[in-house]
Design an enzyme around this catalytic site. Structure first.
Site, mmCIF file in Angstrom:
data_model
loop_
_atom_site.group_PDB
_atom_site.id
_atom_site.type_symbol
_atom_site.label_atom_id
_atom_site.label_comp_id
_atom_site.label_asym_id
_atom_site.label_seq_id
_atom_site.Cartn_x
_atom_site.Cartn_y
_atom_site.Cartn_z
ATOM 1 N N TYR A 80 -4.914 8.101 -31.413
ATOM 2 C CA TYR A 80 -5.687 8.473 -30.443
ATOM 3 C C TYR A 80 -6.753 7.501 -29.865
ATOM 4 O O TYR A 80 -6.705 7.232 -28.758
ATOM 5 C CB TYR A 80 -6.590 9.604 -31.194
ATOM 6 N N PHE A 132 -3.055 8.716 2.617
ATOM 7 C CA PHE A 132 -2.046 9.212 1.617
ATOM 8 C C PHE A 132 -2.632 10.824 1.480
ATOM 9 O O PHE A 132 -3.717 10.911 1.377
ATOM 10 C CB PHE A 132 -1.581 8.504 0.327
ATOM 11 N N THR A 133 -1.759 11.800 1.414
ATOM 12 C CA THR A 133 -2.409 12.969 1.136
ATOM 13 C C THR A 133 -3.399 13.377 0.263
ATOM 14 O O THR A 133 -4.340 13.874 0.358
ATOM 15 C CB THR A 133 -1.000 13.971 0.918
ATOM 16 N N ASP A 223 -4.488 0.365 -2.967
ATOM 17 C CA ASP A 223 -3.509 1.280 -3.921
ATOM 18 C C ASP A 223 -2.256 0.823 -3.755
ATOM 19 O O ASP A 223 -1.424 0.434 -3.021
ATOM 20 C CB ASP A 223 -3.429 2.703 -2.679
ATOM 21 N N LYS A 266 5.836 5.586 -9.403
ATOM 22 C CA LYS A 266 6.441 4.908 -8.501
ATOM 23 C C LYS A 266 6.513 3.279 -9.070
ATOM 24 O O LYS A 266 7.501 2.933 -9.486
ATOM 25 C CB LYS A 266 5.798 4.911 -7.194
ATOM 26 N N ARG A 389 8.466 15.959 6.918
ATOM 27 C CA ARG A 389 7.294 15.068 7.189
ATOM 28 C C ARG A 389 6.929 15.256 8.598
ATOM 29 O O ARG A 389 7.269 14.346 9.464
ATOM 30 C CB ARG A 389 7.380 13.511 6.403
ATOM 31 N N PHE A 455 3.115 23.399 3.258
ATOM 32 C CA PHE A 455 4.630 22.831 3.015
ATOM 33 C C PHE A 455 5.304 22.930 1.742
ATOM 34 O O PHE A 455 6.506 22.821 1.553
ATOM 35 C CB PHE A 455 4.643 21.621 3.622
HETATM 36 C C1 LIG Z 1 2.248 8.815 -4.984
HETATM 37 C C2 LIG Z 1 1.137 8.258 -4.282
HETATM 38 C C3 LIG Z 1 -0.158 8.382 -4.605
HETATM 39 C C4 LIG Z 1 -0.297 9.555 -5.733
HETATM 40 O O1 LIG Z 1 0.238 9.297 -6.980
HETATM 41 P P1 LIG Z 1 0.477 10.521 -7.896
HETATM 42 O O2 LIG Z 1 1.171 9.587 -9.099
HETATM 43 O O3 LIG Z 1 1.852 11.315 -7.357
HETATM 44 O O4 LIG Z 1 -0.624 11.276 -7.983
HETATM 45 C C5 LIG Z 1 -0.968 7.772 -4.151
HETATM 46 N N1 LIG Z 1 -0.849 6.801 -3.172
HETATM 47 C C6 LIG Z 1 0.330 6.321 -2.808
HETATM 48 C C7 LIG Z 1 0.539 5.404 -1.793
HETATM 49 C C8 LIG Z 1 1.436 7.247 -3.276
HETATM 50 O O5 LIG Z 1 2.661 6.682 -2.860
#
Ligand SMILES: *Cc1c(COP(=O)(O)O)cnc(C)c1O
Length: 482
Positions: A80, A132-133, A223, A266, A389, A455
């Site tokens: 842990y 980003f969303t 990011d 990613k 999109r 969506f």
């Molecule tokens: C996917 C993504 C996020 C969010 O990441 P999650 O792991 O899905 O929470 C933030 N910024 C960018 C540019 C992304 O492509």
């Protein structure tokens, strides 16, 4: 020297890996696809994966892991607190980014949550190349406002600009002067701008943004979720960087930023995320929120197995042969579609190929969701699942009016190292048929429209019997049901 390998004359992208584990796919007949699409309310998010042939919905958490990543999972240290796994991952991040502190989090949006809570106050303004969303939601929830300062070129569907993800420096300076630097806690640069087609920024642009941040005493946050693609594009498209290694480019970028955060769904091809910084003061400010929202400081909500795999995935990101597959396959797909006159966003970006539904089905009015209609039609004729999109992904304004998106795109994501050349060409082939028969595609209307994130959960129906006619023509032309 670029190490990309091509078959002579054919410009065929060539994988520098082989497949050693496979997963069987299912291609159900067209009648069943029509039924599945209608049961899913014409929303590709609501399809069951057993009904999907090629899942091009997203590149999030769907990238293929390597043999070395899977092997590394076996040596994970489950403790842990004080887990050796954490220290291995932290050391790898220090080696790659030069940052001494690492705060683990369960995924990218969790990093955004922590950063926003610490730095964003009511009235704060956050300039960025593109939102980003999840980023925008977290900043807005904390009372801040997102301001995009992209160059005009960014929103052009057809372009040959190599870095559509750049910040427009003049717009950035004007914004800071107007809002006052004291109201701007940080500037955010998103590598491989997700929502405008995975378009990169240049190292030179990042340097210029840093100069502005230094002048006004503002933090610079990167990011790095789509960093792998952006690194590859810098190497290929930025003259001054062509002799630098991926590792050198990464370090040059990291040295310019105060905070780096990423979604490891990613970057690194696993599932997780984290925040890196070289500043003890900044690390201190964010640290206490990690145990509160994520998990103890040495795992942050991630499985230690994923963390071991992430350390290996980050190392593999430094290898051009490992990160070229995505961008090169996407470039090949975009080129083939362009050659056939099918409207796509250019130049090719990272994460996926973006079909321009506004032009593809220019007879479908925007209030009937052309991109949603095209995504539904493509699934019916191919079993390929893409993502809308466009206007469907927007929210209505306070008076209940539609907010029309400035682009109507169907994103066909290519998860890294997952699909083969023939699967990509199958998709191109079905898109070509669909383009030749595009007048058969009609619009959609809501039958269930949620107030938020419509969506994800909304259900729609075709405005006429166009899907039935489309399937009839499909069977005629293909002489079968697949
Ligand atoms: C996917 C993504 C996020 C969010 O990441 P999650 O792991 O899905 O929470 C933030 N910024 C960018 C540019 C992304 O492509």
């Amino acid at each position: 020297m670029s190490k990309i390998k091509f078959y002579q004359g054919n410009n065929l992208p060539l994988e520098m890996h082989k497949v050693r584990i496979i997963q069987k796919l299912n291609l159900i007949p067209v009648d069943q696809r029509l039924k599945a699409m209608s049961e899913a309310g014409n929303n590709t998010f609501l399809l069951r994966n057993r009904d999907v042939f090629l899942d091009m919905l997203t590149d999030s958490g769907t990238n293929a892991m390597s043999d070395n990543q899977l092997a590394a999972m076996m040596q994970a240290d489950d403790s842990y607190a004080g887990s050796e796994t954490f220290f291995r991952l932290e050391a790898k991040l220090t080696e790659i980014f030069g940052t001494r502190f690492f705060l683990p989090a369960h995924q990218g949006r969790a990093c955004e949550h922590i950063i926003s809570k610490v730095f964003v106050k009511p009235g704060s303004v956050i300039p960025m190349n593109y939102h980003f969303t999840t980023t925008k939601s977290h900043i807005t929830l904390c009372g801040g406002r997102v301001e995009e300062v992209f160059a005009d070129e960014a929103l052009k569907v057809k372009s040959d600009h190599p870095f559509k993800g750049n910040i427009d420096i003049d717009k950035l300076v004007d914004l800071i002067e107007k809002e006052g630097p004291e109201n701007i806690p940080f500037v955010r640069m998103e590598a491989g701008t997700n929502l405008i087609g995975g378009q990169p920024f240049s190292l030179e642009n990042l340097r210029q943004v840093r100069e502005v941040c230094d002048k006004y005493g503002i933090l610079l946050v990167l990011d790095a979720s789509l960093l792998a693609d952006n690194l590859y594009f810098i190497k290929k498209r930025e003259e001054a960087c062509k002799d630098m290694s991926i590792r050198e480019i990464t370090r040059a970028m990291a040295d310019l930023c105060d905070i780096i955060y990423f979604s490891a769904r990613k970057l690194g091809c696993v599932r997780g995320g984290g925040i890196c910084t070289d500043s003890p003061e900044l690390a201190d400010k964010m640290r206490e929120l990690v145990p509160l929202y994520e998990g103890f400081l040495t795992y942050g909500g991630m499985s230690v197995r994923e963390m071991e795999a992430l350390a290996v995935g980050l190392e593999e990101t430094m290898d051009e042969d490992m990160i070229n597959q995505g961008p090169e396959f996407i470039a090949c797909m975009v080129k083939e579609l362009e050659r056939r006159g099918i409207p796509v966003v250019t130049p090719a970006g990272g994460l996926g190929c973006h079909v321009d539904a506004m032009a593809f089905v220019d007879h479908v009015p925007q209030h009937q969701y052309p991109a949603g209609a095209l995504a539904a039609a493509l699934y019916i004729v191919s079993g390929v699942r893409g993502m809308e999109r466009g206007t469907l992904s927007e929210q209505r304004d306070e008076d209940g009016n539609e907010v029309f998106s400035n682009m109507e795109l169907v994103r066909l994501a290519l998860p890294r190292r997952v699909f083969t050349y023939s699967q990509v060409m199958y998709t191109v082939d079905r898109l070509t048929w669909l383009y030749e028969n595009r007048k058969l595609i009609g619009g959609l209307r809501f039958v269930e429209e949620p107030k938020v994130l419509r969506f994800f959960f909304g259900r729609l129906e075709p405005v006429s019997d166009w899907q039935i006619k489309l399937v009839e023509k499909f069977k005629e032309d293909f002489g079968g049901s697949l």
